[in-house]
Design an enzyme around this catalytic site. Structure first.
Site, PDB file in Angstrom:
ATOM      1  N   LYS A  44       0.305 179.008  16.415  1.00  0.00           N
ATOM      2  CA  LYS A  44       0.639 179.178  17.838  1.00  0.00           C
ATOM      3  C   LYS A  44       1.011 177.833  18.474  1.00  0.00           C
ATOM      4  CE  LYS A  44      -3.177 181.457  19.392  1.00  0.00           C
ATOM      5  NZ  LYS A  44      -4.012 182.241  20.332  1.00  0.00           N
ATOM      6  N   LYS A  46      -1.161 175.569  18.978  1.00  0.00           N
ATOM      7  CA  LYS A  46      -2.294 175.233  19.855  1.00  0.00           C
ATOM      8  C   LYS A  46      -3.316 174.421  19.072  1.00  0.00           C
ATOM      9  CE  LYS A  46      -3.730 177.903  23.778  1.00  0.00           C
ATOM     10  NZ  LYS A  46      -4.433 179.017  24.378  1.00  0.00           N
TER      11      LYS A  46
HETATM   12  N1  C2G Z   1      -6.960 183.418  30.676  1.00  0.00           N
HETATM   13  C1  C2G Z   1      -7.180 183.677  32.040  1.00  0.00           C
HETATM   14  N2  C2G Z   1      -7.315 182.638  32.902  1.00  0.00           N
HETATM   15  C2  C2G Z   1      -7.257 181.341  32.461  1.00  0.00           C
HETATM   16  C3  C2G Z   1      -7.040 181.088  31.085  1.00  0.00           C
HETATM   17  C4  C2G Z   1      -6.892 182.149  30.208  1.00  0.00           C
HETATM   18  O1  C2G Z   1      -7.230 184.856  32.462  1.00  0.00           O
HETATM   19  N3  C2G Z   1      -7.405 180.323  33.361  1.00  0.00           N
HETATM   20  C5  C2G Z   1      -6.838 184.561  29.765  1.00  0.00           C
HETATM   21  C6  C2G Z   1      -5.495 184.592  29.055  1.00  0.00           C
HETATM   22  O2  C2G Z   1      -4.524 185.258  29.863  1.00  0.00           O
HETATM   23  C7  C2G Z   1      -5.830 185.378  27.790  1.00  0.00           C
HETATM   24  C8  C2G Z   1      -7.296 185.008  27.525  1.00  0.00           C
HETATM   25  O3  C2G Z   1      -7.817 184.460  28.745  1.00  0.00           O
HETATM   26  O4  C2G Z   1      -5.733 186.787  28.031  1.00  0.00           O
HETATM   27  C9  C2G Z   1      -7.458 183.995  26.418  1.00  0.00           C
HETATM   28  O5  C2G Z   1      -6.672 182.874  26.748  1.00  0.00           O
HETATM   29  P1  C2G Z   1      -6.308 181.829  25.572  1.00  0.00           P
HETATM   30  O6  C2G Z   1      -7.554 181.460  24.849  1.00  0.00           O
HETATM   31  O7  C2G Z   1      -5.427 180.776  26.149  1.00  0.00           O
HETATM   32  O8  C2G Z   1      -5.489 182.773  24.563  1.00  0.00           O
HETATM   33  P2  C2G Z   1      -3.974 182.631  24.133  1.00  0.00           P
HETATM   34  O9  C2G Z   1      -3.710 181.282  23.587  1.00  0.00           O
HETATM   35  O10 C2G Z   1      -3.157 183.125  25.266  1.00  0.00           O
HETATM   36  O11 C2G Z   1      -3.902 183.608  22.869  1.00  0.00           O
HETATM   37  O12 C2G Z   1      -2.394 187.206  20.243  1.00  0.00           O
HETATM   38  C10 C2G Z   1      -2.709 186.778  21.553  1.00  0.00           C
HETATM   39  C11 C2G Z   1      -3.100 185.329  21.544  1.00  0.00           C
HETATM   40  O13 C2G Z   1      -4.174 185.105  20.657  1.00  0.00           O
HETATM   41  C12 C2G Z   1      -3.496 184.919  22.949  1.00  0.00           C
END
Ligand code: C2G
Length: 129
Positions: A44, A46
């Site tokens: 990703k 990340k």
């Molecule tokens: N999130 C949120 N508010 C934030 C940060 C994140 O609501 N300030 C939500 C994101 O929208 C997501 C979840 O928390 O639904 C997890 O966020 P991340 O760990 O950043 O996940 P991500 O990298 O978006 O990975 O297959 C899908 C991916 O694995 C999603």
């Protein structure tokens, strides 16, 4: 009973993640969380501060999380939804539209993302109260 599934890295677990998970859980009765593996995070693009085990152990402490499964790739969601009999797939709305193809398998819901909570934002807020 309604089963909900969501995915994420959940690095440095914070208020935004927890609000999302609690609201995801509130869509049904049981919440399954797919946690991105360290290898998938690399895919990703990340870099997580905490490794998979550490990120999972924090999520396990949340009452709203009922089951944790590893997320290894983009393609596994369909199989996971079938295997775990998920009725609702949900993600924060930074993903809005991206997973609509799953709607033949289950309900697809995007929840409002929490404005990213950072120590700077908190410090500014606390200075005003
Ligand atoms: N999130 C949120 N508010 C934030 C940060 C994140 O609501 N300030 C939500 C994101 O929208 C997501 C979840 O928390 O639904 C997890 O966020 P991340 O760990 O950043 O996940 P991500 O990298 O978006 O990975 O297959 C899908 C991916 O694995 C999603």
């Amino acid at each position: 009973l309604l089963r909900v599934i969501t995915y994420g890295t959940f690095d440095t677990l914070h208020y935004g993640h927890i609000l999302l998970l609690e609201r995801a859980r509130a869509l049904g009765d049981y919440l399954i969380v797919g946690v991105s593996s360290d290898e998938f995070n690399a895919l990703k693009g990340k870099r997580a501060h905490f490794d998979y085990e550490a990120r999972v152990s924090l999520l396990r402490s949340l009452r709203c999380v009922d089951l944790i499964i590893p997320e290894h790739n983009w393609e596994q969601k369909r199989d996971d939804i079938v295997t775990h009999k998920a009725d609702i797939f949900t993600m924060g709305d930074d993903w809005a539209g991206k997973f609509d193809d799953l709607s033949d398998l289950c309900e697809v819901r995007y929840l409002p993302r929490t404005p990213s909570v950072s120590s700077t934002l908190l410090r500014q807020h606390l200075a005003t109260v």
